[in-house]
Design an enzyme around this catalytic site. Sequence first.
Site, PDB file in Angstrom:
ATOM      1  N   GLU A  29       0.580  -1.486   0.016  1.00  0.00           N
ATOM      2  CA  GLU A  29       0.283   0.021  -0.064  1.00  0.00           C
ATOM      3  C   GLU A  29       1.046   1.209  -0.109  1.00  0.00           C
ATOM      4  OE1 GLU A  29      -1.999  -1.011   3.468  1.00  0.00           O
ATOM      5  OE2 GLU A  29      -2.862  -2.810   2.482  1.00  0.00           O
ATOM      6  N   GLU A  60      -4.091  -6.755   2.881  1.00  0.00           N
ATOM      7  CA  GLU A  60      -3.124  -7.409   3.700  1.00  0.00           C
ATOM      8  C   GLU A  60      -3.445  -8.928   2.640  1.00  0.00           C
ATOM      9  OE1 GLU A  60      -4.369  -4.970   5.021  1.00  0.00           O
ATOM     10  OE2 GLU A  60      -3.126  -3.467   5.604  1.00  0.00           O
ATOM     11  N   GLN A  82       2.467  -2.205   5.672  1.00  0.00           N
ATOM     12  CA  GLN A  82       2.582  -0.903   6.181  1.00  0.00           C
ATOM     13  C   GLN A  82       2.937  -0.735   7.885  1.00  0.00           C
ATOM     14  OE1 GLN A  82      -0.971   2.429   5.826  1.00  0.00           O
ATOM     15  NE2 GLN A  82       0.544   2.554   3.873  1.00  0.00           N
ATOM     16  N   PHE A  83       2.033  -1.226   8.871  1.00  0.00           N
ATOM     17  CA  PHE A  83       2.368  -1.396   9.525  1.00  0.00           C
ATOM     18  C   PHE A  83       2.269  -2.911  10.440  1.00  0.00           C
ATOM     19  CE2 PHE A  83       1.839   3.158   9.707  1.00  0.00           C
ATOM     20  CZ  PHE A  83       2.997   3.579  10.038  1.00  0.00           C
ATOM     21  N   ILE A  87      -0.775  -6.280   9.380  1.00  0.00           N
ATOM     22  CA  ILE A  87      -0.355  -7.882   9.449  1.00  0.00           C
ATOM     23  C   ILE A  87      -1.190  -8.938   9.546  1.00  0.00           C
ATOM     24  CG2 ILE A  87       1.499  -9.531  10.511  1.00  0.00           C
ATOM     25  CD1 ILE A  87       3.401  -8.762   9.160  1.00  0.00           C
ATOM     26  N   HIS A 129      -0.337   0.962  16.019  1.00  0.00           N
ATOM     27  CA  HIS A 129       0.993   1.048  14.981  1.00  0.00           C
ATOM     28  C   HIS A 129       2.348   1.001  15.979  1.00  0.00           C
ATOM     29  CE1 HIS A 129      -2.393   3.424  13.067  1.00  0.00           C
ATOM     30  NE2 HIS A 129      -1.354   3.757  12.163  1.00  0.00           N
TER      31      HIS A 129
HETATM   32  C1  LIG Z   1      -5.480  -3.178   7.921  1.00  0.00           C
HETATM   33  C2  LIG Z   1      -5.275  -1.589   8.066  1.00  0.00           C
HETATM   34  N1  LIG Z   1      -4.090  -1.301   6.749  1.00  0.00           N
HETATM   35  C3  LIG Z   1      -2.817  -0.826   6.998  1.00  0.00           C
HETATM   36  C4  LIG Z   1      -3.595   0.877   7.659  1.00  0.00           C
HETATM   37  C5  LIG Z   1      -2.808   2.346   7.400  1.00  0.00           C
HETATM   38  N2  LIG Z   1      -3.677   3.165   6.868  1.00  0.00           N
HETATM   39  C6  LIG Z   1      -4.449   3.927   7.684  1.00  0.00           C
HETATM   40  S1  LIG Z   1      -5.491   4.968   6.593  1.00  0.00           S
HETATM   41  C7  LIG Z   1      -5.243   3.730   4.864  1.00  0.00           C
HETATM   42  C8  LIG Z   1      -6.258   4.257   4.317  1.00  0.00           C
HETATM   43  C9  LIG Z   1      -7.560   4.498   4.032  1.00  0.00           C
HETATM   44  O1  LIG Z   1      -8.108   5.022   2.971  1.00  0.00           O
HETATM   45  P1  LIG Z   1      -9.523   4.819   3.009  1.00  0.00           P
HETATM   46  O2  LIG Z   1      -9.988   3.223   3.428  1.00  0.00           O
HETATM   47  O3  LIG Z   1     -10.598   5.271   2.093  1.00  0.00           O
HETATM   48  O4  LIG Z   1      -9.921   5.762   4.460  1.00  0.00           O
HETATM   49  P2  LIG Z   1      -9.669   7.427   4.410  1.00  0.00           P
HETATM   50  O5  LIG Z   1      -8.355   7.522   5.890  1.00  0.00           O
HETATM   51  O6  LIG Z   1      -9.537   8.084   3.022  1.00  0.00           O
HETATM   52  O7  LIG Z   1     -11.276   7.644   5.405  1.00  0.00           O
HETATM   53  C10 LIG Z   1      -3.989   3.055   5.111  1.00  0.00           C
HETATM   54  C11 LIG Z   1      -3.661   2.334   4.343  1.00  0.00           C
HETATM   55  C12 LIG Z   1      -4.909   0.490   8.192  1.00  0.00           C
HETATM   56  N3  LIG Z   1      -4.546   1.819   9.122  1.00  0.00           N
HETATM   57  N4  LIG Z   1      -5.153  -0.439   9.034  1.00  0.00           N
END
Ligand SMILES: Cc1ncc(C[n+]2csc(CCOP(=O)(O)OP(=O)(O)O)c2C)c(N)n1
Lengths: 326, 363
Positions: A29, A60, A82-83, A87, A129
């Site tokens: 990501e 993931e 990403q963190f 995972i 995180h």
């Molecule tokens: C399972 C997971 N993977 C990765 C992340 C890291 N992460 C936080 S926000 C985000 C993007 C989320 O995008 P979206 O679902 O469109 O929500 P938005 O933040 O745009 O409101 C990611 C990849 C996470 N929090 N949880």
Amino acid sequence: MAELNLVEAINRAQAWEMDHDPSVVVLGEDVGVNGGVFRATVGLQERFGPERVIDTPLAETAIIGTAIGMAAMGLKPVAEIQFSGFIYPAMDHIWNHAGRLRNRTRGRLSCPLVVRSPCGAGIHAPEHHSESPEALFAHLPGVRVVIPSSPSRAYGLLLAAIRNPDPVIFLEPTRLYRLFKQEVADDGEALPLDVCFTLRAGSDVTLVSWGAMLNETQAAAEALAQEGIMAEVIDVATLKPLDMTTILESVTRTGRCVIVHEAMRTGGFGAEIAANLAEHGLYSLLAPVQRVTAWDVVVPLSRLEYQYLPSVERIVAAVMKTLEGA
Amino acid sequence: MTTVARFEVEFTRFLNAEGEATQELPPFALDPANLIPLYRAMQLTRAFDTKAIALQRTGKIGTFASALGQEAIGIGVASAMRKEDVLVPSYRDHAAQFVRGVTMTESLLYWGGDERGSNFAVPREDFPSCVPIGNQVCHAAGVAYAFKLRKEARVAACFLGDGATSKGDFYEALNFAAVWRAPLLVVINNNQWAISVPREHQTITPTLAQKAIAAGVEGVQVDGNDVIAVHDAARRAIDKARAGGGPTLIEAISYRLGDHTTADDATRYRDPDVVQQQWANEPIRRLRNHLARIGAWDQEKEERLQKECADQVAAAVDAYLAIPPPTAAAMFDHLYAELPTAMKEQFDAAQWFASHDGGSSHG
Ligand SMILES: Cc1ncc(C[n+]2csc(CCOP(=O)(O)OP(=O)(O)O)c2C)c(N)n1
Ligand SMILES: [Mg+2]
């Protein structure tokens, strides 16, 4: 030679290997256009194109699941989660497939996969995180678990991980990403996997640690030296498979051992090392083995994270305990 | 060959970007007294966001995810819920939480790195913000099942992002809720970005609403910058769920006008000019234009409201800053219903190191 911090070293290692081995692909990501949220993959998509540096949809499970398919077909995926707190959806694939594909097919298929993921507390990050899940992965047959503690070791160990024919979980302590810089040759030289590194020689006590906790461990060794106590410091680096030879050799000389890790205590990887010492080094020990770990609690939100992380004082106190009555 | 399935997805908007009605407004929207609280809530959220970002910049809170430009989604939905319903929010849903009764002080406490920020005085059964993407949709489906089992006329609602629709949790939860015919509302905040990944790289389907079809759930699309459209769709879905009609998926189309969080720099991956153009669609100006057009709003009211919001935010910040920091013992509090005896030694050691200034040095 270049002065690099740890995240830059991770970046250079991936770039080197992508440049020299066309089968290496990077996926995850935000790894492409954005260069990763920590910038570990910055510049890679510009240089190697979006087909080899893939910005995946947000899932993931599928990042690791598809990477296993790629790996079985001879690609060498380097997947970023990403963190490490995110995972767990991929655990199914790591446990049930990545670590078992070679064994299940009697060597017909294999899984030369690297899963890179930031770990650890100390950067005032949001919830989920700051975890240190290394022991979960070290429990799994068929996978390697590596945690670097300096830019040069990160560079050499990541190259080794990508070149390794089996899956490697490569956990990167976020607290170290930009903490300090080091001369890194960027010459494509890998370091050996499966060995511990002795960072400091000493004769009174052996301090065993890995990842960001080497920070506190080395500071403790320094403080102890002021008191005339000479601590040997070992960076485990590869937790699985574990190089007990180096640790036992040291403990045989010092007779004392303190294991320091950032993860919670119960079922932490320190317990594995302590058990090995009990099995193979008991008669060399002059004092009971001590563990300095996080408490068995949920990693607290940022206000208390430094109460959660083992401190220099706790390490020094544990060493003093091994020296009681000496 | 015969066609055995076919689907359509409807899009609804009542106010265009200029705040002009494009069709007859739903009954609730005909009375400005129903719209002004929505307007007020949007302004308050925006004032809060501006302040929270400033607090992050000066180290007073940690990483923060603002709702800039997406205020109408949380507010349109939460205002359609009843007190006894349950919200299962994600990390960008404070606009909805404030409508539900979560205080700005509690929200700051959470983003400031203190678990007490998730112990809301009101609403006691709403979930804390879910950071791992998508998980909350499963929890919400479970909440809805509990209501159904106990024959309570309550509804569960949750939000997720456009990026989150790629996760299995989202599909799996929709499917469960459909099979159970559970009283669930799932709302996608389609703000067009998942950090740096644009919506069109997340999925190639023309809508996110159609993701519901595979689960046998009704999926609708609304203009997420039109609070009337959001509220109307949410109200219908909630009424349906409460009446035993099962789950609904709403895709609310908006735009993330700010960075992903304070830890992000969106100029790395998107054109600031495009963001600038998107300001023309934002929800607050749109509703203000409408209210002014029908004679329900003027400059004086606007100024009074701005001041009220600023004062309210300032008071919340003061209250937040006055809260004493948690002690080391807090790490062990509420870990279990009762701290197991086996953990007493660790608890004492943590206390000892904390009180002897020995927990502080970190190399
Ligand atoms: C399972 C997971 N993977 C990765 C992340 C890291 N992460 C936080 S926000 C985000 C993007 C989320 O995008 P979206 O679902 O469109 O929500 P938005 O933040 O745009 O409101 C990611 C990849 C996470 N929090 N949880
Ligand atoms: Mg989004």
